[in-house]
Design a protein around this motif. Structure first.
Motif, PDB file in Angstrom:
ATOM      1  N   SER A 106      41.806 -11.914 -13.268  1.00  0.00           N
ATOM      2  CA  SER A 106      42.713 -12.022 -14.414  1.00  0.00           C
ATOM      3  C   SER A 106      44.079 -11.425 -14.101  1.00  0.00           C
ATOM      4  O   SER A 106      45.113 -12.004 -14.452  1.00  0.00           O
ATOM      5  N   MET A 107      44.084 -10.282 -13.426  1.00  0.00           N
ATOM      6  CA  MET A 107      45.361  -9.659 -13.055  1.00  0.00           C
ATOM      7  C   MET A 107      46.103 -10.507 -12.032  1.00  0.00           C
ATOM      8  O   MET A 107      47.322 -10.724 -12.158  1.00  0.00           O
ATOM      9  N   ALA A 108      45.392 -10.986 -11.005  1.00  0.00           N
ATOM     10  CA  ALA A 108      46.030 -11.801  -9.967  1.00  0.00           C
ATOM     11  C   ALA A 108      46.575 -13.102 -10.553  1.00  0.00           C
ATOM     12  O   ALA A 108      47.680 -13.545 -10.206  1.00  0.00           O
ATOM     13  N   PHE A 109      45.814 -13.725 -11.443  1.00  0.00           N
ATOM     14  CA  PHE A 109      46.248 -14.973 -12.065  1.00  0.00           C
ATOM     15  C   PHE A 109      47.470 -14.726 -12.948  1.00  0.00           C
ATOM     16  O   PHE A 109      48.438 -15.488 -12.913  1.00  0.00           O
ATOM     17  N   SER A 110      47.456 -13.640 -13.718  1.00  0.00           N
ATOM     18  CA  SER A 110      48.611 -13.302 -14.557  1.00  0.00           C
ATOM     19  C   SER A 110      49.867 -13.100 -13.713  1.00  0.00           C
ATOM     20  O   SER A 110      50.952 -13.568 -14.075  1.00  0.00           O
ATOM     21  N   LYS A 111      49.716 -12.424 -12.577  1.00  0.00           N
ATOM     22  CA  LYS A 111      50.860 -12.221 -11.682  1.00  0.00           C
ATOM     23  C   LYS A 111      51.350 -13.552 -11.128  1.00  0.00           C
ATOM     24  O   LYS A 111      52.554 -13.828 -11.103  1.00  0.00           O
ATOM     25  N   GLY A 112      50.422 -14.391 -10.663  1.00  0.00           N
ATOM     26  CA  GLY A 112      50.810 -15.694 -10.123  1.00  0.00           C
ATOM     27  C   GLY A 112      51.515 -16.562 -11.145  1.00  0.00           C
ATOM     28  O   GLY A 112      52.505 -17.235 -10.831  1.00  0.00           O
ATOM     29  N   LEU A 113      51.030 -16.539 -12.374  1.00  0.00           N
ATOM     30  CA  LEU A 113      51.669 -17.304 -13.447  1.00  0.00           C
ATOM     31  C   LEU A 113      53.083 -16.792 -13.705  1.00  0.00           C
ATOM     32  O   LEU A 113      54.037 -17.574 -13.780  1.00  0.00           O
ATOM     33  N   ALA A 114      53.221 -15.473 -13.826  1.00  0.00           N
ATOM     34  CA  ALA A 114      54.542 -14.887 -14.086  1.00  0.00           C
ATOM     35  C   ALA A 114      55.497 -15.147 -12.923  1.00  0.00           C
ATOM     36  O   ALA A 114      56.668 -15.490 -13.144  1.00  0.00           O
ATOM     37  N   ASP A 115      55.013 -15.018 -11.682  1.00  0.00           N
ATOM     38  CA  ASP A 115      55.856 -15.264 -10.515  1.00  0.00           C
ATOM     39  C   ASP A 115      56.338 -16.709 -10.469  1.00  0.00           C
ATOM     40  O   ASP A 115      57.419 -16.987  -9.946  1.00  0.00           O
ATOM     41  N   ALA A 116      55.542 -17.635 -11.013  1.00  0.00           N
ATOM     42  CA  ALA A 116      55.917 -19.054 -11.042  1.00  0.00           C
ATOM     43  C   ALA A 116      56.783 -19.396 -12.253  1.00  0.00           C
ATOM     44  O   ALA A 116      57.130 -20.561 -12.458  1.00  0.00           O
ATOM     45  N   GLY A 117      57.117 -18.398 -13.076  1.00  0.00           N
ATOM     46  CA  GLY A 117      57.979 -18.626 -14.230  1.00  0.00           C
ATOM     47  C   GLY A 117      57.240 -18.921 -15.522  1.00  0.00           C
ATOM     48  O   GLY A 117      57.843 -19.400 -16.488  1.00  0.00           O
ATOM     49  N   PHE A 118      55.940 -18.615 -15.558  1.00  0.00           N
ATOM     50  CA  PHE A 118      55.133 -18.873 -16.748  1.00  0.00           C
ATOM     51  C   PHE A 118      54.368 -17.615 -17.157  1.00  0.00           C
ATOM     52  O   PHE A 118      53.148 -17.541 -17.019  1.00  0.00           O
ATOM     53  N   PRO A 119      55.075 -16.604 -17.666  1.00  0.00           N
ATOM     54  CA  PRO A 119      54.359 -15.381 -18.039  1.00  0.00           C
ATOM     55  C   PRO A 119      53.316 -15.698 -19.120  1.00  0.00           C
ATOM     56  O   PRO A 119      53.649 -16.300 -20.138  1.00  0.00           O
TER      57      PRO A 119
END
Length: 142
Positions: A59-72
């Motif tokens: 969940s943490m890794a996915f949240s980071k990946g989403l935010a890094d891609a511009g989709f917090p």
């Protein structure tokens, strides 16, 4: 990086005994027994704790990946189902099924699924488990 610690105490024999599992700083503590591990008895077990660790890490890794891609994300909720099976080598964690639902404004499904797969492949707990256990992922936008 800090070293994380957990402990366990077991009293008695395998089938009649009981124990306690505790994380280092006391955030989680639970009783466990033969019945809670190999049947449907009260208490926790090591496999549930592995599932909790994997769900939290993913969940943490996915949240980071989403935010890094511009989709917090507003939220990411993940369940990990850990399969403990009897194999020729003995009881073995053979598979973990991750099921995640994300509340992510502005993302399309294809990008969401791509980022979910990236998190599955790259979270530290997935990397720990994947050499010996299959990891599946079901991801959906909520």
């Amino acid at each position: 990086m800090p070293i994380r610690t957990a402990s366990a105490r077991w009293q008695g024999n395998l089938t009649e005994g009981s124990g306690t599992i505790r994380t280092g700083k006391g955030g989680l503590e639970g009783n466990y027994s033969f019945k809670s591990r190999f049947e449907e008895g009260e208490g926790t077990n090591p496999e549930e704790l592995i599932g909790a660790a994997h769900a939290g890490c993913f969940s943490m890794a996915f949240s980071k990946g989403l935010a890094d891609a511009g989709f917090p994300p507003d939220s990411v909720e993940t369940t990990a189902k850990v399969h403990l099976d009897k194999t020729d080598a003995g009881f073995t964690v053979t598979r973990v099924d991750l099921e995640t639902v994300g509340q992510v404004p502005g993302i399309d499904e294809a990008e969401f699924l791509k980022l979910a797969e990236g998190a599955k492949a790259n979270c530290p707990i997935s990397r720990l488990l994947s050499p010996g256990a299959e990891i599946t992922l079901t991801a959906q936008l909520g």
